[in-house]
Design a protein around this motif. Structure first.
Motif, PDB file in Angstrom:
ATOM      1  N   SER A  41      -6.743  -1.434  -5.230  1.00 52.12           N
ATOM      2  CA  SER A  41      -7.454  -2.774  -5.186  1.00 52.12           C
ATOM      3  C   SER A  41      -6.977  -4.113  -4.353  1.00 52.12           C
ATOM      4  N   ARG A  42      -5.786  -4.171  -4.469  1.00 50.90           N
ATOM      5  CA  ARG A  42      -4.843  -5.225  -3.897  1.00 50.90           C
ATOM      6  C   ARG A  42      -4.973  -4.972  -2.335  1.00 50.90           C
ATOM      7  N   ILE A  43      -4.769  -3.645  -2.000  1.00 52.54           N
ATOM      8  CA  ILE A  43      -4.858  -3.357  -0.420  1.00 52.54           C
ATOM      9  C   ILE A  43      -6.103  -3.640   0.044  1.00 52.54           C
ATOM     10  N   GLU A  44      -7.346  -3.386  -0.606  1.00 56.08           N
ATOM     11  CA  GLU A  44      -8.419  -3.669  -0.086  1.00 56.08           C
ATOM     12  C   GLU A  44      -8.816  -4.869  -0.030  1.00 56.08           C
ATOM     13  N   ILE A  65     -11.584  -8.532   7.516  1.00 54.97           N
ATOM     14  CA  ILE A  65     -12.870  -8.253   7.776  1.00 54.97           C
ATOM     15  C   ILE A  65     -12.665  -7.511   8.795  1.00 54.97           C
ATOM     16  N   GLY A  66     -13.549  -6.041   8.796  1.00 56.20           N
ATOM     17  CA  GLY A  66     -13.930  -5.265   9.849  1.00 56.20           C
ATOM     18  C   GLY A  66     -12.651  -4.514  10.139  1.00 56.20           C
ATOM     19  N   THR A  67     -11.500  -4.451   9.290  1.00 56.03           N
ATOM     20  CA  THR A  67     -10.620  -3.437   9.354  1.00 56.03           C
ATOM     21  C   THR A  67     -10.487  -2.799   8.288  1.00 56.03           C
TER      22      THR A  67
END
Length: 552
Positions: A205-208, A213-215
């Motif tokens: 969750s932290r990574i996401e 944005i867009g990566t």
């Protein structure tokens, strides 16, 4: 006390009213409200509060005061400005704490003795964190070490090392640990001592959340024959072996010679098969890739089937792929003399699931039919419509009663032909199949719209009409023209053809031991008739099969 005077009769003591007051709170030794003289400054207020505490953030001190008696304003000052500012009546001074986050340290967490923070130094190695004079502070063979560090752009990066490798490859212990890293020792598999699943959920969750944005986020999905499939952080090495380590390793049935990696490239997703010798190579796995581990055919268990009833050795057997009913009977030692091959019940798990799905679909269609009839809002005085509504309502009630019913999943077979060696009748077995061979049948059952549904002793020469009379005949709801007989092997055969002017049984089929005569309900509405026919056949077939099995 020096200067203290002795009171005498008639003395008057005058206490003046309070003067200008200010309050101070936060990281000071003695928070409170203090009275000031006109020439005192904020530095005097700090002295009254006995100075800053050890965790005061002296670069930002907030002063809230009244602005001409109209509104409150906030002024932020540095500790060096305290002597230059004269307080006003009603000022509230707040001294903030420094950041609670430790810096120049490394956190050690998870399944390790004495977890906590360690002072960072440039030469700090992994060995210093995980081992002490007594040896390892964790169980290497049952653990994974996850090292979380931060890149120059602030995004987290992860190194993954299987605990056993730290013992087999001592050079790994010389790895330097960056400042403000987090070293977590997690169990290879699940344990009550550490919430492994929640740890990775929070990490992903932290990574996401940190992904621009867009990566695509720096995560990877592992599915198939691994111990703990799921979504994991992408290791800095981007190697297959490190990702498999996060997933707990290969399962016992995994095909480890090669696996498939689905990656997202410039032209979309692409699939690559990598051999085992490439697993440790860096860069094979990218962001949002998926690793699919296939199950080895050599480890797939043979289908498990069951045979019961009149055979020499009833029970559960493992049969090789492609085995047939005849093979199963031979494995069970052959048939007993009183086995009734015509009445054999063969059920299949996939057919049970299909029948359950069919019942659910019919329930939905019936509810839709009732809703449409309500929308049309026809007059209930219309006899045809009244019959239609009653029929659909009764069908709906019947379907509700079948919600907890376990269907038989029966497949009609010709077991005498199978035993005789007819290849076209010799069914190939699947996992979950069950064959029940009862003893000699001596009864004929009558079900449906008759006065007394029951079973009768088979008598040579009796026709279907004779058995109906033994059950008291049909009732007013019976549709004799659609009557049928369910043979002992599960096959369905009409009792007669439907005439033009009447629906009476004509040219009746012969009745044999183990047969069941079914008199369905009369339904005039075509759509309801189709649903009734489907439901009642499933119910009667299941009831007969269950009764035959229960009689063993």
């Amino acid at each position: 006390m020096s200067g203290d005077q002795k009171l005498q009769q008639g003395d008057v003591i005058f206490v003046p009213s309070v003067g200008q007051r200010v309050g101070i709170s936060g990281e000071v030794q003695r928070p409170g409200i203090f009275e000031l003289k006109s020439d005192e400054t904020l530095i005097d207020v700090l002295k009254f509060a006995s100075g800053f505490s050890g965790f005061a953030f002296e670069r930002e001190i907030r002063v809230v005061r009244s602005d001409s008696g109209i509104q409150r304003i906030l002024k932020t000052i540095d500790a060096t400005e305290l002597s230059e500012i004269t307080p006003k009546a009603g000022d509230l001074i707040e001294v903030l704490p420094i950041d609670a986050q430790l810096v120049k340290s490394v956190q050690v967490a998870g399944l390790i003795s004495r977890p906590g923070y360690v002072e960072w130094r440039p030469e700090l190695r992994l060995d210093d964190l995980l081992f002490d004079a007594r040896g390892a502070r964790f169980s290497p063979t049952e653990s994974i070490v996850v090292i979380e560090e931060y890149a120059a752009d602030g995004r987290p990066q992860f190194d993954v090392i299987a605990g056993a490798r730290l013992i087999d490859e001592p050079a790994l212990l010389s790895r330097l640990v960056a400042m403000d890293s987090v070293v977590t020792v997690i169990p290879t598999l699940g344990t009550d001592q550490f919430p492994r699943a929640r740890f990775f959920q929070d990490l992903v969750s932290r990574i996401e959340m940190a992904a621009p944005i867009g990566t695509p986020p720096q995560t990877v999905v592992v599915s198939g024959a691994v111990r703990i499939p799921g979504t994991y952080p992408l290791p800095k090495s981007q190697s297959i072996s490190d990702v498999i380590t996060l997933a707990g390793g290969f399962s016992s049935t995994a095909q480890t010679d090669s696996l498939e990696v689905i990656s997202m490239g410039a032209d979309g997703f692409m699939a690559n098969n990598w051999p085992a010798r490439e697993y440790s190579q860096p860069g094979l796995v990218g962001a949002r890739s998926e690793i699919i581990v296939r199950e080895s055919r050599a480890h797939i268990q043979w289908p498990q089937v069951e045979i019961a009833g009149r055979v020499q050795f009833p029970g559960t057997y493992r049969v090789e792929e492609g085995a047939t009913l005849q093979d199963l009977i031979q494995r069970a030692g052959g048939l007993l003399d009183d086995a009734d091959l015509r009445a054999a019940v063969f059920s299949r798990a996939s057919l049970r699931a299909k029948e359950q799905a069919q019942l659910r679909m019919i329930r939905a269609e019936t509810d839709e039919m009732l809703a449409q009839q309500a929308i049309r809002n026809r007059s209930l005085t219309n006899s045809a419509n009244t019959d239609e509504v009653r029929s659909a309502t009764e069908l709906s009630r019947l379907l509700r009663a079948t919600e907890e019913m376990q269907t038989a999943g029966r497949l009609v077979i010709d077991l005498p032909a199978v035993v005789a060696g007819r290849v076209d009748q010799n069914v190939r077995l699947e996992d979950g199949d069950r064959l029940v061979i009862p003893g000699i049948q001596q009864s004929v059952s009558v079900m449906g719209e008759v006065l007394v549904p029951t079973s009768h002793v088979f008598q040579i020469g009796l026709s279907p009409v004779d058995y109906l009379r033994l059950s008291g005949g049909t009732n007013e709801r019976a549709d004799q023209g659609r009557s049928y007989v369910i043979r002992a092997n599960g096959a369905v055969q009409p009792l007669g053809s439907m005439g033009i002017l009447s629906r009476q049984i004509s040219a009746p089929a012969p009745v044999l031991p183990g047969d069941t005569i079914v008199i369905p309900r009369k339904v005039d509405d075509i759509s309801a008739l189709q649903l009734w026919t489907s439901v009642t056949q499933i119910i009667y077939q299941s009831a007969i099969a269950i009764a035959a099995i229960g009689a063993l």
